[in-house]
Enzyme design. Structure first.
Site, short mmCIF file in Angstrom:
data_model
loop_
_atom_site.label_atom_id
_atom_site.label_comp_id
_atom_site.label_asym_id
_atom_site.label_seq_id
_atom_site.Cartn_x
_atom_site.Cartn_y
_atom_site.Cartn_z
N SER A 446 3.32 -2.59 -3.69
CA SER A 446 3.98 -3.97 -4.38
C SER A 446 5.23 -3.49 -4.93
O SER A 446 6.31 -2.98 -4.17
CB SER A 446 3.11 -4.29 -5.45
OG SER A 446 3.52 -5.49 -6.05
N ASP A 498 -0.77 -11.80 2.70
CA ASP A 498 0.02 -11.32 1.50
C ASP A 498 1.09 -12.02 1.12
O ASP A 498 2.19 -12.10 1.97
CB ASP A 498 0.13 -9.98 1.76
CG ASP A 498 0.45 -9.30 0.15
OD1 ASP A 498 0.79 -10.08 -0.62
OD2 ASP A 498 0.62 -8.24 0.37
#
Length: 676
Positions: A446, A498
């Site tokens: 991330s 995602d």
């Protein structure tokens, strides 16, 4: 639809948003009215007692007041159900009904006060059941009044007065007039202050300094620019996301053209190393996940994790590991040891220091892969969120390699911080002194994946054999030239739909355009859209075929905004720069430069999923993908869960195990194919 204008200001609620809340209140009021009527009928004779006449008067007036409120609520619900999101004409009488409903709150408030006084009067000596029931009605009145006040606060728009002033003063959208420019400047200035106050309130527990204040202003301007040009209320956005999800599912279920399959030679790096990179990624994802410390470890080991950490929490860290920042009871470091399987002596430096643009990381020796691993943590605090949201672009210049590459500002500052620590503090020198033959690997998930990627770019000159694995990195990270350069040494891994790797300013603007278009042109009332959307999200089924004004139009016509779409635009957004002759904000190019994912991209998707009671058997497939495949945001219930580090690690482990078990099954000379 556009926000309602009541009392001379705009509110963050539409005239079609009263169906569900007022229907619920209507149900409560009708049940309440029936209950009081039954009580009055059954206990009328028992009110002939000291003080009973007061209670008798209270019940009669309350019945009349509730009947008036019920009639008003019924009318509000019925009117609010009429029309569509972009056609509020059938609901034009709703403000008058709301004024009437608000007027009824005054006698209800007075009667609630009177009822409170009478019920608490010790001189009233009636049947206790009657008094308790009336006490319950008084409490119910106060609860509804309090909830109404809270609802008014929630839907209050601090910018409502200025937006209403702008809209009423500029009905023709004459953007050339100095009056219009001044009014819109005032709206922008006020909006920036409002967003700054909201951000400061959310981050009230953070010690604020100059860096924080600069970040607050930058983030406030970002939110101001993104939300200032549309007249949508939150329920419109929810309806738009629901429609987009169903539309995307319909497209996915349609027969597709055969995908392009490129058969590579055995020496082709693209075809030859997919399995090897997946195996490496599965190994290094453990390091990226370990940076989250005890929250990740407890989440993935809810039953055994606390016991294992408790057994090692009181141990003192040896001097070999240079630990910076607080780690109460050694929980973070203990979790890192459990997840990675390394020993204390394998860690060169561990930093739990966390401020805006300064994120935790650790440097460790990985003897299995003979690598010095720099692992960077992802988003886990308010400071990290501020770093994520500092999404402006800045230029990075790499000597003798690339000039004027654009990067994400906040993430680049985080990478600069870690770079200074690694180089200036001699952390990497210390690591290579211990293991000079090891290679350097930078990993992160991330925010950590984006930081690791930019850090790898900075370190590439000094360490030519460097490798970087970025798991679920943010999408708006590198300009095209810089992203192409990183394909030599960075591998990005993305699971399913995602949302984070698809987050970039152009993609966000595209999502806003799609929401405006599909919401403005749907021919169904909003309550029907939301009802079916909730059912579809929870129970599945077939996507609804909501008819829209877009159906049956030619491709050329679809590229032009409709009148309904234009009606939802307050002012031409600062994020648009219209070309000559085209003043449509929906059809103009974006101000924000496109930024891309780093390196080569491995996209992991679910092939099938067999769900049993309390378990699920998911089969994954992986392929090399292009950055253009992540050019828009996909709406899905898994858009958040696919980003979680445990899901990424599970998918990589599943693929790595399958690759190992099937490697002997591959016939000689059968080279892998990769879907591009």
């Amino acid at each position: 639809m556009p926000g309602m204008v009541i009392f001379g200001r705009r509110w963050a609620i539409g005239s079609d948003d009263f169906v569900f809340p007022e229907a619920f209140e209507l149900f409560v009021r009708v049940s309440w009215w029936i209950g009081i009527l039954v009580l009055y009928s059954m206990h009328k004779a028992q009110l002939d007692c000291p003080g009973g006449r007061l209670l008798h008067s209270y019940i009669l007036v309350l019945l009349i007041l509730l009947a008036a409120i019920i009639c008003t609520l019924s009318a509000i619900v019925y009117i609010s159900m009429q029309g569509t999101i972009s056609n509020p004409g059938p609901r034009k009488s709703l403000p008058k009904l709301l004024y009437l409903r608000l007027a009824l709150y005054l006698p209800e408030l007075i009667w609630a006060i009177v009822g409170t006084i009478w019920v608490s009067d010790r001189n009233i000596d009636c049947d206790r059941t009657v008094i308790n029931t009336i006490l319950g009605t008084v409490i119910a009145s106060w609860i509804i009044i309090v909830f109404t006040v809270v609802a008014v606060v929630i839907v209050f728009d601090p910018l409502g007065g200025k937006k209403t002033l702008y809209l009423s003063s500029c009905p023709s959208r004459n953007l050339e007039s100095s009056q219009s420019d001044q009014l819109f400047y005032n709206v922008k200035k006020t909006a920036t202050r409002v967003w700054e106050k909201r951000i400061r309130l959310l981050c009230c527990c953070i010690v604020q300094n100059d860096d924080h204040r600069v970040a607050f202003t930058s983030i406030a301007e970002f939110f101001r620019d993104y939300f200032s040009d549309t007249d949508l209320v939150p329920s419109d956005v929810a309806a738009g996301l629901t429609l987009l999800h169903q539309e995307q599912d319909k497209v996915e279920n349609c027969p597709k053209e055969p995908e392009e399959v490129l058969i590579q030679s055995p020496l082709s790096p693209v075809a030859d190393d997919l399995d090897a990179e997946i195996e490496n990624a599965a190994h290094y994802m453990k390091f990226a996940a370990a940076t989250y410390g005890w929250p990740y470890y407890i989440m993935t080991n809810p039953f055994t994790g606390p016991c294992k950490l408790r057994s090692g929490c009181c141990r003192n860290s040896p001097v070999e590991a240079d630990i910076v920042g607080s780690d109460h009871l050694n929980l973070h470091f203990g979790s890192i040891l459990q997840i990675t399987g390394l020993q204390y002596r394998d860690f060169i430096h561990v930093s739990f220091h966390n401020r805006i643009f300064e994120i935790p990381f650790f440097v460790a020796l990985d003897h299995k892969k003979e690598a010095i691993v720099v692992a960077v943590r992802g988003t886990l605090s308010f400071e990290d969120i501020l770093t994520d949201l500092s999404a402006d672009c800045e230029t990075i210049t790499l000597e003798d390699i690339l000039e004027n590459g654009l990067v994400h500002k906040g993430i680049t500052q985080a990478a600069n911080y870690i770079y200074r620590r690694l180089i200036n503090d001699g952390i990497l020198n210390q690591a290579f002194t211990i293991a000079p033959e090891y290679k350097l690997v930078v990993v992160g998930h991330s925010l950590g994946g984006g930081t690791a990627s930019i850090l790898a770019v900075m370190l590439r000159n000094a360490f030519p054999t460097l490798r970087c694995y970025a798991f679920s990195p943010p999408g708006g990270l590198l300009s095209k030239s810089l992203a192409d350069y990183t394909k030599q040494f960075i591998v990005s891994v993305i699971v399913g739909k995602d949302v984070v790797p698809r987050l970039s300013m152009p993609n966000m603007e595209d999502l806003k355009r799609r929401i405006v278009r599909i919401v403005a042109n749907c021919n169904r009332p909003k309550y029907q859209i939301l009802l079916h959307g909730c059912w579809y999200e929870v129970f599945g089924g077939d996507p609804d075929n909501f008819p829209t004004e877009l159906d049956g139009r030619s491709q050329d016509a679809l590229s032009q905004p409709l009148l309904a779409e234009e009606s939802l635009m307050i002012h031409q957004s600062p994020s648009y720069t219209s070309p000559a002759g085209d003043e449509s904000p929906l059809n103009s190019p974006l101000r924000y430069p496109p930024l891309f994912l780093p390196g080569r991209i491995i996209h992991i998707t679910e092939e099938n999923s067999t769900r049993r009671w309390c378990t699920s058997d998911v089969k994954y497939s992986a392929s090399w993908s292009k950055e253009t495949a992540f050019g828009n945001i996909l709406i899905s219930p898994k858009m958040i869960t696919d980003h979680m580090p445990d899901v990424v690690l599970k998918a990589l482990n599943s693929l790595a195990e399958e690759s190992v078990s099937c490697i002997s099954c591959q016939p000689p000379g059968d080279f892998g194919t990769n879907i591009v």
